[in-house]
Design a protein around this motif. Sequence first.
Motif, PDB file in Angstrom:
ATOM      1  N   LEU A 174       0.823  -1.204   0.000  1.00 65.50           N
ATOM      2  CA  LEU A 174       0.000   0.000   0.000  1.00 65.50           C
ATOM      3  C   LEU A 174       0.858   1.257   0.000  1.00 65.50           C
ATOM      4  CD1 LEU A 174      -2.743  -1.019   2.601  1.00 65.50           C
ATOM      5  CD2 LEU A 174      -3.115  -0.558   0.159  1.00 65.50           C
ATOM      6  N   MET A 175       1.906   1.275   0.793  1.00 64.57           N
ATOM      7  CA  MET A 175       2.783   2.441   0.859  1.00 64.57           C
ATOM      8  C   MET A 175       3.493   2.678  -0.481  1.00 64.57           C
ATOM      9  SD  MET A 175       2.277   3.694   3.882  1.00 64.57           S
ATOM     10  CE  MET A 175       0.592   3.170   3.513  1.00 64.57           C
ATOM     11  N   LEU A 176       3.955   1.621  -1.099  1.00 59.70           N
ATOM     12  CA  LEU A 176       4.624   1.758  -2.394  1.00 59.70           C
ATOM     13  C   LEU A 176       3.636   2.193  -3.480  1.00 59.70           C
ATOM     14  CD1 LEU A 176       6.966  -1.372  -2.277  1.00 59.70           C
ATOM     15  CD2 LEU A 176       7.618   1.025  -1.954  1.00 59.70           C
ATOM     16  N   GLU A 177       2.439   1.635  -3.422  1.00 57.31           N
ATOM     17  CA  GLU A 177       1.421   1.986  -4.411  1.00 57.31           C
ATOM     18  C   GLU A 177       1.096   3.473  -4.361  1.00 57.31           C
ATOM     19  OE1 GLU A 177      -3.345   1.076  -5.225  1.00 57.31           O
ATOM     20  OE2 GLU A 177      -2.180  -0.217  -3.864  1.00 57.31           O
ATOM     21  N   HIS A 178       1.095   4.051  -3.165  1.00 55.66           N
ATOM     22  CA  HIS A 178       0.720   5.456  -2.998  1.00 55.66           C
ATOM     23  C   HIS A 178       1.944   6.372  -2.833  1.00 55.66           C
ATOM     24  CE1 HIS A 178      -3.550   4.546  -2.784  1.00 55.66           C
ATOM     25  NE2 HIS A 178      -3.274   3.551  -1.953  1.00 55.66           N
ATOM     26  N   ASN A 179       3.126   5.832  -3.125  1.00 56.18           N
ATOM     27  CA  ASN A 179       4.371   6.621  -3.111  1.00 56.18           C
ATOM     28  C   ASN A 179       4.648   7.282  -1.757  1.00 56.18           C
ATOM     29  OD1 ASN A 179       5.121   6.168  -5.868  1.00 56.18           O
ATOM     30  ND2 ASN A 179       3.475   7.567  -6.458  1.00 56.18           N
ATOM     31  N   ILE A 180       4.350   6.566  -0.689  1.00 60.58           N
ATOM     32  CA  ILE A 180       4.651   7.069   0.660  1.00 60.58           C
ATOM     33  C   ILE A 180       5.919   6.363   1.145  1.00 60.58           C
ATOM     34  CG2 ILE A 180       3.701   7.540   2.957  1.00 60.58           C
ATOM     35  CD1 ILE A 180       0.923   7.096   1.800  1.00 60.58           C
ATOM     36  N   HIS A 181       7.032   6.710   0.532  1.00 60.89           N
ATOM     37  CA  HIS A 181       8.278   5.988   0.783  1.00 60.89           C
ATOM     38  C   HIS A 181       8.916   6.358   2.116  1.00 60.89           C
ATOM     39  CE1 HIS A 181       8.401   4.238  -3.269  1.00 60.89           C
ATOM     40  NE2 HIS A 181       7.943   5.409  -3.701  1.00 60.89           N
ATOM     41  N   ASP A 182       8.639   7.563   2.622  1.00 60.18           N
ATOM     42  CA  ASP A 182       9.261   7.990   3.879  1.00 60.18           C
ATOM     43  C   ASP A 182       8.881   7.096   5.049  1.00 60.18           C
ATOM     44  OD1 ASP A 182      10.396  10.040   2.509  1.00 60.18           O
ATOM     45  OD2 ASP A 182       9.061  11.604   3.290  1.00 60.18           O
ATOM     46  N   VAL A 183       7.767   6.403   4.925  1.00 60.17           N
ATOM     47  CA  VAL A 183       7.282   5.589   6.027  1.00 60.17           C
ATOM     48  C   VAL A 183       8.309   4.529   6.433  1.00 60.17           C
ATOM     49  CG1 VAL A 183       6.113   3.824   4.630  1.00 60.17           C
ATOM     50  CG2 VAL A 183       5.217   4.422   6.880  1.00 60.17           C
ATOM     51  N   PHE A 184       9.078   4.029   5.475  1.00 60.28           N
ATOM     52  CA  PHE A 184      10.034   2.957   5.777  1.00 60.28           C
ATOM     53  C   PHE A 184      11.225   3.494   6.577  1.00 60.28           C
ATOM     54  CE2 PHE A 184       7.994   1.762   1.660  1.00 60.28           C
ATOM     55  CZ  PHE A 184       7.170   0.780   2.189  1.00 60.28           C
ATOM     56  N   ASP A 185      11.686   4.694   6.246  1.00 58.42           N
ATOM     57  CA  ASP A 185      12.741   5.313   7.049  1.00 58.42           C
ATOM     58  C   ASP A 185      12.247   5.578   8.471  1.00 58.42           C
ATOM     59  OD1 ASP A 185      14.699   5.341   5.093  1.00 58.42           O
ATOM     60  OD2 ASP A 185      14.220   7.367   4.398  1.00 58.42           O
ATOM     61  N   VAL A 186      11.007   5.994   8.596  1.00 56.52           N
ATOM     62  CA  VAL A 186      10.447   6.278   9.922  1.00 56.52           C
ATOM     63  C   VAL A 186      10.384   5.006  10.763  1.00 56.52           C
ATOM     64  CG1 VAL A 186       8.399   7.036  11.179  1.00 56.52           C
ATOM     65  CG2 VAL A 186       9.171   8.304   9.166  1.00 56.52           C
ATOM     66  N   ILE A 187       9.973   3.909  10.155  1.00 52.46           N
ATOM     67  CA  ILE A 187       9.939   2.633  10.884  1.00 52.46           C
ATOM     68  C   ILE A 187      11.341   2.255  11.341  1.00 52.46           C
ATOM     69  CG2 ILE A 187       9.532   0.148  10.647  1.00 52.46           C
ATOM     70  CD1 ILE A 187       7.146   0.868   8.842  1.00 52.46           C
ATOM     71  N   CYS A 188      12.331   2.460  10.481  1.00 54.43           N
ATOM     72  CA  CYS A 188      13.719   2.172  10.854  1.00 54.43           C
ATOM     73  C   CYS A 188      14.183   3.083  11.983  1.00 54.43           C
ATOM     74  CB  CYS A 188      14.636   2.328   9.647  1.00 54.43           C
ATOM     75  SG  CYS A 188      14.446   1.053   8.379  1.00 54.43           S
ATOM     76  N   GLN A 189      13.815   4.361  11.905  1.00 49.40           N
ATOM     77  CA  GLN A 189      14.188   5.305  12.966  1.00 49.40           C
ATOM     78  C   GLN A 189      13.580   4.903  14.299  1.00 49.40           C
ATOM     79  OE1 GLN A 189      12.799   8.983  11.284  1.00 49.40           O
ATOM     80  NE2 GLN A 189      14.325   8.927   9.617  1.00 49.40           N
ATOM     81  N   ARG A 190      12.320   4.457  14.279  1.00 48.38           N
ATOM     82  CA  ARG A 190      11.664   4.022  15.503  1.00 48.38           C
ATOM     83  C   ARG A 190      12.352   2.787  16.080  1.00 48.38           C
ATOM     84  NH1 ARG A 190       6.708   2.148  15.095  1.00 48.38           N
ATOM     85  NH2 ARG A 190       5.809   3.021  17.001  1.00 48.38           N
ATOM     86  N   ALA A 191      12.696   1.844  15.204  1.00 50.53           N
ATOM     87  CA  ALA A 191      13.373   0.623  15.651  1.00 50.53           C
ATOM     88  C   ALA A 191      14.748   0.953  16.220  1.00 50.53           C
ATOM     89  CB  ALA A 191      13.488  -0.366  14.497  1.00 50.53           C
ATOM     90  N   ARG A 192      15.431   1.886  15.579  1.00 50.23           N
ATOM     91  CA  ARG A 192      16.758   2.290  16.065  1.00 50.23           C
ATOM     92  C   ARG A 192      16.651   2.931  17.447  1.00 50.23           C
ATOM     93  NH1 ARG A 192      20.828   7.108  14.289  1.00 50.23           N
ATOM     94  NH2 ARG A 192      22.772   6.030  14.816  1.00 50.23           N
ATOM     95  N   SER A 245      16.148  -5.156  -2.285  1.00 50.11           N
ATOM     96  CA  SER A 245      16.413  -3.722  -2.432  1.00 50.11           C
ATOM     97  C   SER A 245      16.133  -3.017  -1.109  1.00 50.11           C
ATOM     98  CB  SER A 245      15.551  -3.134  -3.544  1.00 50.11           C
ATOM     99  OG  SER A 245      14.178  -3.345  -3.282  1.00 50.11           O
ATOM    100  N   ILE A 246      16.792  -1.876  -0.900  1.00 49.33           N
ATOM    101  CA  ILE A 246      16.637  -1.138   0.345  1.00 49.33           C
ATOM    102  C   ILE A 246      15.344  -0.331   0.318  1.00 49.33           C
ATOM    103  CG2 ILE A 246      17.577   0.680   1.801  1.00 49.33           C
ATOM    104  CD1 ILE A 246      20.355  -0.170   0.987  1.00 49.33           C
ATOM    105  N   LEU A 247      14.541  -0.508   1.376  1.00 51.81           N
ATOM    106  CA  LEU A 247      13.330   0.294   1.538  1.00 51.81           C
ATOM    107  C   LEU A 247      13.556   1.449   2.500  1.00 51.81           C
ATOM    108  CD1 LEU A 247      10.490  -2.384   1.838  1.00 51.81           C
ATOM    109  CD2 LEU A 247      10.828  -0.755  -0.026  1.00 51.81           C
ATOM    110  N   GLY A 248      14.261   1.197   3.582  1.00 53.67           N
ATOM    111  CA  GLY A 248      14.454   2.225   4.589  1.00 53.67           C
ATOM    112  C   GLY A 248      15.751   2.030   5.339  1.00 53.67           C
ATOM    113  N   TYR A 249      16.216   3.110   5.965  1.00 58.14           N
ATOM    114  CA  TYR A 249      17.470   3.034   6.723  1.00 58.14           C
ATOM    115  C   TYR A 249      17.483   4.125   7.786  1.00 58.14           C
ATOM    116  CZ  TYR A 249      22.426   3.200   7.912  1.00 58.14           C
ATOM    117  OH  TYR A 249      23.611   3.192   8.586  1.00 58.14           O
ATOM    118  N   ALA A 250      18.068   3.803   8.927  1.00 61.68           N
ATOM    119  CA  ALA A 250      18.323   4.783   9.973  1.00 61.68           C
ATOM    120  C   ALA A 250      19.700   4.509  10.547  1.00 61.68           C
ATOM    121  CB  ALA A 250      17.263   4.710  11.069  1.00 61.68           C
TER     122      ALA A 250
END
Length: 388
Positions: A336-354, A377-382
């Motif tokens: 759903l996130m990729l379909e709607h081009n909400i890519h920042d969500v993956f970095d945010v999840i990584c930031q929360r996990a970090r 492929s990389i989706l997110g990083y923190a």
Amino acid sequence: MTVDNIDTCSNTSPSGQAEALPGRGKKRGLRTGYTTGACATAATRAAMLALCDGQVPSTVTITLPIGSRASFVVHSCEYHADGSVTASVIKDAGDDPDVTHGAELCSTVSWLTDPGIQLDGGVGVGRVTKPGLGLEVGSAAINQVPRAMIEGVVREVLAERGEMCGVSVILSVPDGLERSRKTLNARLGVIGGISILGTTGIVKPYSTAAYKASISKAIDVAIACGCQEHILLTTGSRSEKFGRRYVILPEEAYVQMGEFTGYALRDCAAKGVRCVTLVGMVGKLSKIGDGRMQTHVAGAAVDLQSMAEVARSCGASAEIVTQVLQANTARHFQELMLEHNIHDVFDVICQRARHVSQIYVNNKLDVDVLMCDFDGSILGYAGERDVR
């Protein structure tokens, strides 16, 4: 890894109870079993009795490290032309999903001219090629408790018979090499077979302690091989494969932690590791970001409410948030996130996990978090490194 079910020079190392002989387990009605160390000790006692008495015993009884007595059926016993004797016991791991269940543990004993006990491994018993396992490099992968057990039964039989001679003991597992290929032994530097293990003599079914022991041992090996600056922890083999593309480290630095994120992080922190990179996919990392440091699907379902809040914070519309709340899986959320081009969500999840991970270890570790797609492929990083 088995630690009998995850053999990492850690075939199984479960914790025992004061009286825990194999039988119906208390938890879920599962049977407990015996470690490779207990079976090797029983085989050695059988071989020693046959060597001293000239008669083959049908069963033998040994004392387990937890103090209980346990009896074993002698599977085979053979006298050789050189005067040595080989006896064997078939390992019963109970209801544990164990790589070494059904293995034949053999012990070949013979007299030595000089007093003392010489213990070594033969066919199917691995040899140690890396530091960090608590065993000398080049030695057979026979851990300290089984060594003490085996030497103990040799001395016991010699004392019972009044013998003063030295004894050679060679342990072997005919199909040990083949069984070891289903374990992580080779990665830890145990080559050529399984390990002879066990701190209690008892294998508990589905032992999380066994898996944790294998993680800890993998971290020990990484540190001993000079990887204290940076270890990469992954949720499984696929995430490790992907992590290797982006974070280049020595072979020993890649450690599969499975669902035990919290345990692995605290073990690294306690042992002075300076930096850890967590690699996983959206579901596991979202759970970590929610503060759930053991991420097995049975005990920690993905929190869609939490994921919906993250999506909203990254600009998702009310309609998309509703779709997230109705998602079937974490992968569906990702789509759903990729379909709607909400890519920042993956970095945010990584930031929360970090953030959660560093708090969990009282900031004793620098934790980076890398999220991969199912194709690698990389989706997110923190973190502080350039991995993209």
